[in-house]
Design a protein around this motif. Structure first.
Motif: not given
Length: 412
Positions: A1-4, A285-297, A299-306
């Motif tokens: 995610q950071a590279e993207e 619209s689909r992209e916004k929906y996916i971003n909203n659904q995966l926001e917590h994931l 955040q978890d991924y970023r915390s796991a990365q740290s």
């Protein structure tokens, strides 16, 4: 995610920059004569324009590309004036990459990426490393880029267009200076003869202005004569391809063709634009929906990365501590072996009684010396105590002898 996220910050064209760098690299390798010094020596095929560029639409062979990368990199380092041993196919990839990057740093190159990026054998980092080494090799050979010499472009002869057209007398006079070729002389009427006939007829009319000419020829024979000479009345001329009228006619023709084609395709293009707009709205619209659904994931991924980064840092520190303790343990083990050897030697000599007698005498002598030292220590302590008391009395006397004025107290 950071590279993207980093790619997004650089811009949409950053992913294709490596293709441009690869093309420049190939030109530099050809200038360094890599065909003879590398390809012919190792019996390899020439590189394609985008050999080290990675893309999902291009075939890749990581093993072959990494081996080719190491071979070319070692050759460039040697060409740049630094000795570098050529890596073999079964060498450790991590050690090979580390040696190449150390040489690149020695040249002053910036290495802000992990070494694992080079083990794939392709990508923008591989192209960057080889391009930087190629520049150093060109500097070593004192190569300089010169201004390009552009060849003079010759105008291509346009195809000569021939057209059948009836010439008026004025057009004939304009084209009199052009000599027709042998092929045209068979079907083209002699313009000079036409002009002479016209002059003769005018002279004949001027010589007899009062007489009225009457034809005594039969109409049928006249028609036959007209049909016979009709092909000669039409003159085939060579049109000048540089004439602006020809270009204007061609422009009008192309304009009419574009208009007719535009009428047909405009409806399809409008329909296609409408469909693309709807599709983009759906995707957004689909992209916004996916971003909203995966926001917590996310955040978890970023915390796991740290946390992973912290764990790796702790692991590095722990590895350094383990190495240091291993070295200390080896030293202690060596000292312990020496002590054991000395104890064995002393144990073998303990059965002899002479050392025990010497030890007793030494202990007695040591006790006497200790008593003497205690007496001396007592004397020194007493002398030191007297000196401190004397110094304290002197300080007290000096303090009372000194007159310290008191500060004046003002009214506030």
């Amino acid at each position: 995610q950071a590279e993207e996220d980093w790619d997004d910050e650089r811009g949409p064209g950053a992913a294709y920059q490596m293709f441009v760098v690869m093309e420049d690299l190939l030109d530099k390798l050809k200038l360094l004569d890599y065909e003879e010094e590398v390809l012919a020596k190792h019996n390899m095929k020439p590189l394609s324009r985008h050999y080290f560029a990675s893309s999902a639409y291009m075939p890749s062979n990581p093993g072959e590309q990494f081996f080719m990368f190491t071979i070319i990199a070692s050759w460039l380092i040697n060409a740049a004036g630094r000795p570098f041993e050529q890596p073999q196919e079964y060498d450790d990839p991590n050690a090979t990459v580390s040696n190449i990057l150390s040489q690149l740093r020695a040249f002053g190159g910036l290495v802000d990426f992990p070494p694992s990026k080079l083990k794939a054998g392709s990508g923008e980092h591989v192209c960057y490393v080889l391009d930087r080494l190629a520049e150093e090799a060109l500097k070593e050979r004192v190569f300089s880029w010169r201004r390009p010499n552009y060849p003079t472009e010759e105008m291509e002869e346009e195809s000569v267009m021939e057209d059948d057209a009836e010439l008026t007398l004025s057009k004939v006079e304009e084209e009199m200076t052009e000599e027709p070729d042998d092929y045209e002389e068979e079907n083209v009427m002699d313009l000079e003869a036409l002009k002479s006939r016209t002059n003769q007829s005018e002279a004949r009319l001027s010589s007899k202005p009062d007489n009225i000419l009457e034809s005594n020829m039969d109409a049928a024979e006249w028609n036959l004569e007209v049909e016979r000479v009709l092909p000669q009345l039409k003159v085939t001329i060579r049109t000048d391809h540089k004439d602006w009228r020809i270009h204007v006619d061609q422009m009008h023709q192309h304009k009419d063709g574009i208009k007719s084609s535009l009428k047909e395709t405009k409806g399809y293009l409008d329909k296609l634009q409408e469909e693309i707009g709807k599709t983009l709205e759906k995707v957004g619209s689909r992209e916004k929906y996916i971003n909203n659904q995966l926001e917590h994931l996310i955040q978890d991924y970023r915390s796991a990365q740290s946390k992973l980064s912290e764990a790796r840092e702790c692991y590095k520190q722990g590895s350094g501590g383990v190495t240091e303790r291993t070295r200390v343990l080896a030293e202690i083990t060596e000292e312990l072996e020496k002590v054991k050897q000395e104890m064995e030697e002393k144990g073998s000599s303990m059965s002899d009684g002479a050392p025990v007698v010497k030890i007793k005498q030494s202990l007695t002598k040591l006790k006497q010396e200790i008593v003497q030292m205690d007496i001396r220590i007592g004397v020194v302590e007493h002398t030191l105590l007297q000196a401190k008391l004397k110094e304290k009395s002197n300080m007290t006397r000096d303090m009372h002898a000194t007159n310290i004025p008191e500060p004046a107290i003002g009214a506030y």
